[in-house]
Design a protein around this motif. Structure first.
Motif, PDB file in Angstrom:
ATOM      1  N   TYR A  49    -100.408   4.199  27.309  1.00  0.00           N
ATOM      2  CA  TYR A  49    -100.942   3.083  26.273  1.00  0.00           C
ATOM      3  C   TYR A  49    -102.263   2.144  27.125  1.00  0.00           C
ATOM      4  CZ  TYR A  49     -96.837   4.259  23.605  1.00  0.00           C
ATOM      5  OH  TYR A  49     -95.976   5.051  22.876  1.00  0.00           O
ATOM      6  N   THR A  50    -102.957   1.500  26.151  1.00  0.00           N
ATOM      7  CA  THR A  50    -103.986   0.563  26.432  1.00  0.00           C
ATOM      8  C   THR A  50    -104.718   0.856  27.788  1.00  0.00           C
ATOM      9  OG1 THR A  50    -102.146  -0.603  27.959  1.00  0.00           O
ATOM     10  CG2 THR A  50    -102.356  -1.327  25.837  1.00  0.00           C
ATOM     11  N   THR A  81    -102.554  -0.325  22.165  1.00  0.00           N
ATOM     12  CA  THR A  81    -103.650   0.606  21.856  1.00  0.00           C
ATOM     13  C   THR A  81    -103.062   2.142  22.074  1.00  0.00           C
ATOM     14  OG1 THR A  81    -105.229  -0.708  22.389  1.00  0.00           O
ATOM     15  CG2 THR A  81    -105.929   1.601  22.411  1.00  0.00           C
ATOM     16  N   LYS A 137    -111.562  -7.574  19.902  1.00  0.00           N
ATOM     17  CA  LYS A 137    -110.044  -7.404  19.630  1.00  0.00           C
ATOM     18  C   LYS A 137    -109.623  -7.212  18.127  1.00  0.00           C
ATOM     19  CE  LYS A 137    -107.380  -8.981  22.932  1.00  0.00           C
ATOM     20  NZ  LYS A 137    -106.357  -9.935  23.587  1.00  0.00           N
TER      21      LYS A 137
END
Length: 417
Positions: free
Chosen positions: A15-16, A46, A369
């Motif tokens: 993730y991210t 994310t 964001k």
């Protein structure tokens, strides 16, 4: 699989910023397989781009996943995001690969266990207490008799639920908030942690470790302000490695990682230099959450995701080139983390303001964001900040001019309904 020509690495929970790992492995000639440690993807972060992987493996246990992974003969297992710490350690052990001792994984994931591991090793650290009872947390703070104290979840990130408390009522409220919520990884908080307040300047120290030997790929200084019980972060400046505090931070962080059993992989540590010396806030056994590879390459020549891939696939080359060394700063660099008082739904991203941000001379990376249709609300932590703007330049004056321009445009970019 048998007969494969390219080495295969495994990424757990990509993730991210874990999304930067697949292209880094591809760039050095390796394929990647993804392991998902939860039955369903965690939508609070994310999501991993699963199209970048040869396969996505979803199993109920590391043992089951290891049986599937054995077919790929992987050369390494690395953590993409913090929920994957336990599985990474266990998979490396099950597959006979170098890694961290799975018996001590909690010290690299649970913030209470983390600080207790430092205490046992004689490494400077905060005083602390944890409980599922807000009144017990208040009682600890009162008996200690020294405010402020910090209340936080045991295993979250992005300053989620972190409160700097100056009274029993603030402690009680903060503990109740933590205990009434889940962390950003969608796990219910069963206990809350309270720690002594570390007064001083906060820094980040990013490292990659192979066989207990480390390369420091960045040291940055935070600038932040206390608003109520929340620290609001403003910017993160990459330091000159010759700065006097860097050597002390590197030495302390390496000692802390030794105490936590970090023998392998990336780490992102937050450390405060107190009047007694450096003390750990916490460490994530994964890539930096603010990683932008193009920014790191512009400022230091190499990014943390590339270093992780190199360490996993060609560990001896990593050791020969990087072990025991500290980054060089080729440009002035800063991450601007914007806060807002706006509250509402974003109708659209203003194209004019966006164009002005994208035209900043020192811009290397811009992350908006909150998208059109998303909710914007007053910033209380890193999770509710609105922009991440990476700036890199040969001119310190240009960096400051661009920082000021970001501040002027940070709210104009969002048009609310």
């Amino acid at each position: 699989m048998t007969g494969q020509s390219r080495p295969v690495a495994v990424i757990v929970d990509g993730y991210t910023t874990g999304n930067f790992l697949p292209p880094a492995f591809t760039a050095i000639g390796a394929d990647v397989v993804h392991v998902q440690s939860s039955a369903e993807l965690m939508t609070s972060m994310t999501l991993p781009d699963l199209s970048a992987y040869r396969a996505n493996i979803v199993c109920t246990s590391p043992e089951a996943a290891a049986r599937v992974l054995a077919e790929y003969a992987p050369v390494a297992v690395v953590t993409g995001q913090e929920p994957g710490v336990e599985w990474t350690d266990r998979l490396n052990a099950l597959l006979g690969l170098p890694g961290n001792d799975p018996a001590s994984w909690r010290a690299r994931r649970d913030k209470y266990e983390m600080i207790e591991a430092l205490r046992r090793a004689g490494v400077r650290c905060a005083e602390q207490f944890k409980s599922s009872d807000p009144e017990a947390i208040v009682e600890w703070a009162e008996q200690r008799g020294e405010y402020p104290v910090v209340v936080k979840p045991l295993a979250s990130a992005a300053t989620d639920g972190v409160a700097v408390c100056s009274s029993p009522d603030e402690v009680r409220k903060a503990a109740e908030v933590v205990l009434g919520a889940s962390d950003i990884f969608e796990t219910r908080n069963r206990e809350a942690l309270v720690q002594s307040y570390l007064a001083g300047t906060e820094y980040t120290v990013d490292m990659v470790t192979v066989g207990g030997k480390r390369y420091t790929n960045g040291v940055s200084r935070y600038r932040k302000r206390l608003q109520g019980t929340h620290n609001i972060y403003d910017r993160e400046d990459l330091l000159d490695p010759a700065s006097p505090e860097v050597a002390a931070l590197v030495e302390y962080t390496s000692s802390a990682l030794d105490a936590l059993g970090v023998q392998s992989g990336p780490t992102h540590a937050e450390v405060i230099i107190t009047e007694d010396g450096p003390a750990l806030v916490e460490v994530g056994a994964r890539l930096s959450g603010s990683l932008a590879p193009e920014f790191q390459r512009a400022c230091t020549g190499v990014d943390q995701a590339h270093l992780v891939a190199l360490a996993a696939v060609r560990p001896q080359e990593f050791l020969d080139r990087y072990a025991g060394k500290v980054f060089s700063r080729n440009r002035f660099g800063a991450l601007v983390i914007t806060a807002t008082e706006l509250d509402g739904t974003v109708e659209e991203i203003d194209p004019g303001a966006l164009a002005q941000l994208e035209a900043l001379p020192s811009l290397t990376n811009l992350r908006v964001k909150i998208k059109a249709g998303g909710r914007i609300k007053p910033t209380v932590d890193l999770y509710t900040s609105t922009l991440g703007v990476h700036l890199a330049t040969d001119s310190a004056d240009q960096l400051e001019r661009d920082y000021e321009r970001v501040q002027q445009l940070k709210d104009a970019i969002f048009r609310l309904r």
